[in-house]
Motif scaffolding. Structure first.
Motif, short mmCIF file in Angstrom:
data_model
loop_
_atom_site.label_atom_id
_atom_site.label_comp_id
_atom_site.label_asym_id
_atom_site.label_seq_id
_atom_site.Cartn_x
_atom_site.Cartn_y
_atom_site.Cartn_z
N ARG A 101 -10.74 -10.76 -1.80
CA ARG A 101 -9.21 -10.72 -1.14
C ARG A 101 -8.26 -11.91 -1.88
N SER A 102 -7.07 -11.42 -2.04
CA SER A 102 -5.96 -12.46 -2.54
C SER A 102 -5.09 -12.34 -1.50
N ARG A 103 -5.08 -11.71 -0.41
CA ARG A 103 -4.30 -11.92 0.71
C ARG A 103 -5.11 -11.33 2.20
N ARG A 104 -4.69 -11.66 3.30
CA ARG A 104 -5.31 -11.59 4.49
C ARG A 104 -5.48 -10.00 4.97
N LEU A 105 -4.33 -9.41 4.54
CA LEU A 105 -4.20 -8.14 5.20
C LEU A 105 -3.90 -7.10 3.98
N SER A 110 -1.12 0.72 1.42
CA SER A 110 -2.42 1.49 1.57
C SER A 110 -2.55 2.00 2.99
N ALA A 111 -1.67 2.44 3.71
CA ALA A 111 -1.39 3.10 4.94
C ALA A 111 -1.45 4.68 4.42
N ALA A 112 -1.02 5.13 3.02
CA ALA A 112 -0.89 6.11 2.38
C ALA A 112 -2.23 6.78 2.33
N LEU A 145 -12.17 2.04 0.56
CA LEU A 145 -12.24 1.30 -0.72
C LEU A 145 -10.77 1.25 -1.18
N GLY A 146 -9.99 2.30 -1.02
CA GLY A 146 -8.43 1.98 -1.53
C GLY A 146 -7.76 1.10 -0.69
N ILE A 147 -7.99 0.99 0.71
CA ILE A 147 -7.40 0.27 1.60
C ILE A 147 -7.67 -1.29 1.44
N THR A 148 -9.21 -1.38 1.29
CA THR A 148 -9.65 -3.01 1.25
C THR A 148 -9.18 -3.40 -0.31
N GLY A 149 -9.37 -2.53 -1.31
CA GLY A 149 -8.90 -2.90 -2.71
C GLY A 149 -7.36 -3.43 -2.86
N SER A 150 -6.53 -2.82 -1.83
CA SER A 150 -5.18 -3.29 -2.13
C SER A 150 -4.86 -4.71 -1.70
N LEU A 162 -7.18 4.60 -8.49
CA LEU A 162 -7.62 5.37 -9.60
C LEU A 162 -8.86 6.18 -9.32
N PHE A 163 -9.94 5.54 -8.27
CA PHE A 163 -11.04 5.85 -7.90
C PHE A 163 -10.69 7.00 -6.87
N VAL A 164 -9.86 6.81 -6.23
CA VAL A 164 -9.44 7.83 -5.13
C VAL A 164 -8.84 9.09 -5.78
#
Length: 217
Positions: A101-105, A110-112, A145-150, A162-164
């Motif tokens: 993580r580079s940021r807390r949230l 990523s809500a999309a 995965l997409g949300i945490t990756g963001s 891209l995995f999504v």
């Protein structure tokens, strides 16, 4: 740092060209080589081959490799491949949350992934049959995965996105009657190869940056 990734790039391009030209033998030979080449790049590029980062990233790649083998003509099949990819996603999710993580949230966009998950499940559910529950669990893991990756670096966030895309195309191609995207196999593998490569590259960059900070203290 980029040199260890060269075999993965070469194998990946060769595989994609083989799909495009219909060279099935080359496709069958290069697909099992993709993830081993990426794992080699990871191990050669990380500043340390010990610790949680290398274990989790390696598991993500290894489960991807087992998933690739399972989906080949002589492999055990789609459900087994789905299970291996699911385990790979879980490994990446834990890695992203604990180490990358580079940021807390997560980022706002990523809500999309939430309406994407709901929409894809609604489209595939009437055709999934007995696989509805496994597909729903897999889709949920993919959204996470997409949300945490963001919340990680742009490299990792792009790879997760891209995995999504790749897995969504695979699901639509497998389960949605009448789905006919031109060169869908090429699109699936292009986004998959890019996804794995970008995630691995992002992991290496962050691990190396983190390793430099203590040495400068």
């Amino acid at each position: 740092m980029a040199l260890p990734f060269l075999p993965y790039i070469v194998v990946g391009i060769t595989h994609l060209v083989a799909i495009l030209t219909g060279a099935d033998t080359v496709v069958a030979v290069t697909k099992p080589l993709l993830m081993p080449a990426l794992l080699l790049a990871l191990l050669l590029s990380l500043p340390s081959r010990r610790g949680e980062t290398v274990v989790l990233a390696s598991l993500g790649i290894l489960f991807g490799w087992l998933g690739d083998l399972s989906l080949m003509d002589l492999g055990p099949g789609f459900v087994v491949g789905l299970a291996f990819f699911l385990l790979g996603h879980v490994a990446y999710i834990v890695l992203f949350v604990r180490r990358m993580r580079s940021r807390r949230l997560p980022r706002w966009w990523s809500a999309a992934y939430v309406p994407w998950f709901a929409g894809l499940l609604a489209v595939l559910a009437p055709h999934a049959g007995a696989l509805l529950v496994p597909l729903a669990l897999y889709g949920l893991a993919l959204a996470v995965l997409g949300i945490t990756g963001s919340a990680c670096s742009p490299w990792i966030a792009s790879g997760a996105a891209l995995f999504v895309v790749s897995d969504s195309l695979l699901g639509l191609d497998r389960f949605l009657p009448g789905f006919a995207l031109p060169q869908v196999d090429l699109a699936i593998m292009l986004t998959y190869i890019a996804a794995q490569g970008l995630i691995c590259w992002g992991v290496v960059r962050q691990a190396r940056a983190t390793a430099v900070v203590p040495s400068l203290a």
